[in-house]
Design a protein around this motif. Structure first.
Motif, PDB file in Angstrom:
ATOM      1  N   THR A  94       0.829  -1.203   0.000  1.00 18.64           N
ATOM      2  CA  THR A  94       0.000   0.000   0.000  1.00 18.64           C
ATOM      3  C   THR A  94       0.868   1.259   0.000  1.00 18.64           C
ATOM      4  O   THR A  94       0.524   2.267  -0.631  1.00 18.64           O
ATOM      5  N   ALA A  95       2.006   1.198   0.707  1.00 12.83           N
ATOM      6  CA  ALA A  95       2.926   2.342   0.695  1.00 12.83           C
ATOM      7  C   ALA A  95       3.542   2.520  -0.690  1.00 12.83           C
ATOM      8  O   ALA A  95       3.700   3.651  -1.175  1.00 12.83           O
ATOM      9  N   ALA A  96       3.878   1.410  -1.349  1.00 11.42           N
ATOM     10  CA  ALA A  96       4.452   1.496  -2.694  1.00 11.42           C
ATOM     11  C   ALA A  96       3.435   2.004  -3.706  1.00 11.42           C
ATOM     12  O   ALA A  96       3.771   2.770  -4.619  1.00 11.42           O
ATOM     13  N   LEU A  97       2.164   1.600  -3.570  1.00 13.53           N
ATOM     14  CA  LEU A  97       1.130   2.060  -4.497  1.00 13.53           C
ATOM     15  C   LEU A  97       0.838   3.546  -4.329  1.00 13.53           C
ATOM     16  O   LEU A  97       0.427   4.220  -5.275  1.00 13.53           O
ATOM     17  N   ALA A  98       1.056   4.069  -3.108  1.00 13.28           N
ATOM     18  CA  ALA A  98       0.901   5.516  -2.910  1.00 13.28           C
ATOM     19  C   ALA A  98       1.960   6.280  -3.702  1.00 13.28           C
ATOM     20  O   ALA A  98       1.703   7.394  -4.181  1.00 13.28           O
ATOM     21  N   ARG A  99       3.132   5.687  -3.867  1.00  6.34           N
ATOM     22  CA  ARG A  99       4.196   6.327  -4.629  1.00  6.34           C
ATOM     23  C   ARG A  99       4.048   6.077  -6.128  1.00  6.34           C
ATOM     24  O   ARG A  99       4.458   6.908  -6.941  1.00  6.34           O
ATOM     25  N   TYR A 100       3.495   4.939  -6.489  1.00  4.89           N
ATOM     26  CA  TYR A 100       3.355   4.562  -7.903  1.00  4.89           C
ATOM     27  C   TYR A 100       1.890   4.197  -8.191  1.00  4.89           C
ATOM     28  O   TYR A 100       1.540   3.025  -8.351  1.00  4.89           O
ATOM     29  N   PRO A 101       1.007   5.196  -8.230  1.00  3.46           N
ATOM     30  CA  PRO A 101      -0.438   4.935  -8.409  1.00  3.46           C
ATOM     31  C   PRO A 101      -0.778   4.349  -9.782  1.00  3.46           C
ATOM     32  O   PRO A 101      -1.903   3.878  -9.975  1.00  3.46           O
ATOM     33  N   GLU A 102       0.148   4.394 -10.718  1.00  3.08           N
ATOM     34  CA  GLU A 102      -0.127   3.825 -12.041  1.00  3.08           C
ATOM     35  C   GLU A 102      -0.495   2.343 -11.932  1.00  3.08           C
ATOM     36  O   GLU A 102      -1.285   1.829 -12.738  1.00  3.08           O
ATOM     37  N   LEU A 103       0.064   1.662 -10.939  1.00  7.04           N
ATOM     38  CA  LEU A 103      -0.168   0.229 -10.802  1.00  7.04           C
ATOM     39  C   LEU A 103      -1.452  -0.089 -10.048  1.00  7.04           C
ATOM     40  O   LEU A 103      -1.834  -1.258  -9.960  1.00  7.04           O
ATOM     41  N   ASN A 104      -2.094   0.929  -9.508  1.00  7.13           N
ATOM     42  CA  ASN A 104      -3.405   0.738  -8.870  1.00  7.13           C
ATOM     43  C   ASN A 104      -4.469   1.299  -9.811  1.00  7.13           C
ATOM     44  O   ASN A 104      -5.135   2.293  -9.533  1.00  7.13           O
ATOM     45  N   SER A 105      -4.605   0.660 -10.953  1.00  3.26           N
ATOM     46  CA  SER A 105      -5.498   1.175 -11.987  1.00  3.26           C
ATOM     47  C   SER A 105      -6.042   0.019 -12.810  1.00  3.26           C
ATOM     48  O   SER A 105      -5.714  -1.147 -12.573  1.00  3.26           O
ATOM     49  N   THR A 106      -6.864   0.365 -13.774  1.00  2.00           N
ATOM     50  CA  THR A 106      -7.403  -0.594 -14.724  1.00  2.00           C
ATOM     51  C   THR A 106      -7.492   0.103 -16.076  1.00  2.00           C
ATOM     52  O   THR A 106      -7.369   1.329 -16.156  1.00  2.00           O
ATOM     53  N   VAL A 107      -7.736  -0.682 -17.116  1.00  4.49           N
ATOM     54  CA  VAL A 107      -7.807  -0.136 -18.469  1.00  4.49           C
ATOM     55  C   VAL A 107      -9.210  -0.320 -19.016  1.00  4.49           C
ATOM     56  O   VAL A 107      -9.742  -1.432 -19.027  1.00  4.49           O
ATOM     57  N   ASP A 108      -9.817   0.780 -19.420  1.00  3.28           N
ATOM     58  CA  ASP A 108     -11.110   0.750 -20.102  1.00  3.28           C
ATOM     59  C   ASP A 108     -10.819   0.594 -21.588  1.00  3.28           C
ATOM     60  O   ASP A 108     -10.515   1.560 -22.285  1.00  3.28           O
ATOM     61  N   THR A 109     -10.900  -0.649 -22.065  1.00  2.00           N
ATOM     62  CA  THR A 109     -10.518  -0.913 -23.458  1.00  2.00           C
ATOM     63  C   THR A 109     -11.473  -0.269 -24.450  1.00  2.00           C
ATOM     64  O   THR A 109     -11.058   0.150 -25.532  1.00  2.00           O
ATOM     65  N   ALA A 110     -12.762  -0.182 -24.089  1.00  3.92           N
ATOM     66  CA  ALA A 110     -13.730   0.412 -25.007  1.00  3.92           C
ATOM     67  C   ALA A 110     -13.449   1.897 -25.213  1.00  3.92           C
ATOM     68  O   ALA A 110     -13.503   2.413 -26.332  1.00  3.92           O
ATOM     69  N   ALA A 111     -13.143   2.594 -24.107  1.00  2.00           N
ATOM     70  CA  ALA A 111     -12.874   4.031 -24.194  1.00  2.00           C
ATOM     71  C   ALA A 111     -11.404   4.333 -24.453  1.00  2.00           C
ATOM     72  O   ALA A 111     -11.057   5.493 -24.661  1.00  2.00           O
ATOM     73  N   ARG A 112     -10.553   3.300 -24.415  1.00  2.89           N
ATOM     74  CA  ARG A 112      -9.108   3.475 -24.566  1.00  2.89           C
ATOM     75  C   ARG A 112      -8.581   4.482 -23.540  1.00  2.89           C
ATOM     76  O   ARG A 112      -7.903   5.465 -23.867  1.00  2.89           O
ATOM     77  N   GLU A 113      -8.914   4.184 -22.262  1.00  6.54           N
ATOM     78  CA  GLU A 113      -8.500   5.055 -21.176  1.00  6.54           C
ATOM     79  C   GLU A 113      -7.928   4.234 -20.030  1.00  6.54           C
ATOM     80  O   GLU A 113      -8.392   3.121 -19.757  1.00  6.54           O
ATOM     81  N   ILE A 114      -6.943   4.799 -19.355  1.00  4.75           N
ATOM     82  CA  ILE A 114      -6.424   4.220 -18.123  1.00  4.75           C
ATOM     83  C   ILE A 114      -7.186   4.849 -16.964  1.00  4.75           C
ATOM     84  O   ILE A 114      -7.245   6.079 -16.853  1.00  4.75           O
ATOM     85  N   VAL A 115      -7.761   4.045 -16.115  1.00  8.43           N
ATOM     86  CA  VAL A 115      -8.574   4.542 -14.997  1.00  8.43           C
ATOM     87  C   VAL A 115      -7.779   4.324 -13.712  1.00  8.43           C
ATOM     88  O   VAL A 115      -7.629   3.192 -13.242  1.00  8.43           O
ATOM     89  N   ARG A 116      -7.262   5.401 -13.136  1.00 15.63           N
ATOM     90  CA  ARG A 116      -6.549   5.311 -11.862  1.00 15.63           C
ATOM     91  C   ARG A 116      -7.565   5.321 -10.729  1.00 15.63           C
ATOM     92  O   ARG A 116      -8.409   6.212 -10.637  1.00 15.63           O
TER      93      ARG A 116
END
Length: 482
Positions: A318-340
């Motif tokens: 959880t401490a690492a994800l606070a520093r690197y929030p990119e890895l706490n996300s998902t990808v909306d393939t239909a909208a072609r968006e990264i959702v943090r």
């Protein structure tokens, strides 16, 4: 008179389309109360006890234990009291059961049976007041024991013996009221040319169940195969099929359904949709193990639950994800968006008798190591007993996989779709290690990070993994974020 109501397998939520019958909790002829669990089913996510929205006498069950039913398929029928004609023709059921369900029910029972239960399942349940349901329930449960003149004309009518005799004539040599054979059983027996009069029913009062017919079909097939094997044949031809048929007999086919099927679908989808990559590093966990020992020693013999290694690794994540929030996300393939995602719902892999499940610790980013450890222990116990709800198995944003408990050092884990990353932890074991410029024996662990290459590049993934390794090697690093 009795009104027979059909209870269909409800939608248990989370988009599930089918469920496997694990264990029936009631038998044909049993009296059930409103909202009483009648069957235990296994979905792709959890074991669930399904309550019946009607009160009365069970007249039929659909599906044997181990069979799979789609949502909306008939589950069972219940005979309840009614003052009006049945809304639909009653299925073939025991007349004795119908009589039990009808006795002394009266108009109030009819009103409630049509209203159904207030226990709302997806696709079932009504807005019936709970207080009214509690007034009716004791009267309904006690119905079969109370003597009443109403059952007499219902127990001995002509339709029940006719239904039985149409299928079997005299069932198991018994005369009079006998639990009727269902149309499904009759059709199955007719298709396989099984004489029902020769079967001994295993159900109540000699009721012939589908399992009895299935057993007779298997016996007939085995007898036919045995006759084929012993039939005379040409010497050369007889030996080749015998050797050729041995291999198929040894092969075992296991249906991909339930938890195993859900895992297979998710892993296949992850590999087909997510361009994953893996990086790993060896870390000296000696200081982490010493810090854990100090924490548990400070709590004393009765100072509360011990802090586990998994809880410490979860807090590091959880401490690492606070520093690197990119890895706490998902990808909306239909909208072609990264959702943090704003919060961390940390999943952890747990192996159970039912297969691999991933319970989720909600809001792990606002918990300390002790709180995370307590929640992991609670969810693990529910997983082992098969009592996790679908909600406790969904909604994760990042997964921690401790495969070191299986005695392995490393792995390339598959991402838990639709998440973006998973941290794998191998076993912690003594290994030669250069410490302070000298060779020493240290507690070493291999950490591996599998990540979705769409959400970040290798630099971000490497930074995340390096921070985790630094915290493992120097737990004091965490003090900056506590």
């Amino acid at each position: 008179m009795a009104q027979v109501l059909e209870f269909k397998l409800p939608d248990l939520g989370e988009g599930l389309t089918e469920a496997e019958i694990v264990r029936w909790l009631v038998e044909v002829g049993d009296v059930v109360a409103i909202d009483q669990p009648v069957v235990e089913v296994e979905t792709a996510k959890a074991m669930v006890e399904v309550p019946c929205p009607y009160g009365g006498v069970v007249t039929a069950r659909f599906g044997e234990e181990g069979s799979e039913l789609p949502v909306g398929a008939p589950l069972l029928t219940v005979a309840v009291g009614a003052t009006e004609a049945p809304a639909s023709p009653a299925p073939s059921t025991s007349s004795a059961s119908s009589a039990s369900g009808a006795s002394s029910a009266g108009a109030p029972a009819a009103e409630e049976s049509s209203a159904g239960s207030g226990n709302v399942l997806v696709g079932y349940g009504t807005g019936a007041p709970a207080a009214r349901r509690r007034r009716i329930r004791p009267e309904r449960v006690g119905t079969p024991a109370a003597p009443a003149p109403a059952p007499a004309p219902v127990v001995e009518p002509e339709p029940a013996p006719v239904a039985v005799s149409a299928a079997t004539g005299e069932v198991n040599g018994q005369q009079g009221p006998v639990a009727v054979v269902s149309p499904l059983v009759r059709r199955l027996a007719r298709q396989h040319e099984i004489d029902l009069r020769r079967l001994t029913g295993s159900g109540p009062d000699g009721l012939i169940l589908r399992a009895d017919v299935d057993s007779a079909i298997r016996e007939a097939e085995e007898a036919a195969r045995a006759q084929t094997r012993t039939a005379p044949a040409e010497p050369v031809v007889a030996e080749v099929p015998t050797a050729g048929t041995a291999a198929p007999a040894a092969a075992e086919r296991i249906p991909l359904r339930g938890v195993r099927g859900a895992v297979a679908d998710k892993l296949s989808r992850s590999r087909s949709e997510i361009p994953d990559a893996t990086c790993w590093v060896d870390a000296d966990a000696t200081e982490l193990m010493a810090a854990r020992a100090a924490m548990n020693a400070a709590s004393g013999p009765s100072g509360g639950p011990k802090v586990s290694v998994l809880a410490l690794l979860a807090r590091i994540c959880t401490a690492a994800l606070a520093r690197y929030p990119e890895l706490n996300s998902t990808v909306d393939t239909a909208a072609r968006e990264i959702v943090r995602l704003p919060g961390v719902h940390l999943g952890f892999a747990a192996q159970t008798e039912r297969g691999l499940v991933v319970p989720v610790v909600r809001d792990a980013h606002i918990r300390n190591a002790e709180s995370i450890g307590a929640e992991i222990a609670r969810l693990t116990e529910l997983a082992r007993t098969g009592k996790l709800s679908p909600a406790q198995l969904t909604g994760g944003t990042f997964t921690l996989n401790n495969y070191g408990v299986f005695g392995v050092d490393g792995s390339t884990p598959i991402i838990n779709h639709p998440e973006a990353a998973m941290l794998g932890v191998g076993r912690i074991m003594p290994k030669p290690w250069v410490h302070n410029g000298e060779l020493a024996v240290r507690q070493v662990v291999q950490l591996s990070l599998t990540f979705d290459h769409r959400v970040c590049d290798g630099g971000t993934a490497g930074g995340f993994l390096r921070y985790v390794a630094d915290c493992v090697e120097q737990p004091a690093v965490l003090l900056r974020t506590l």
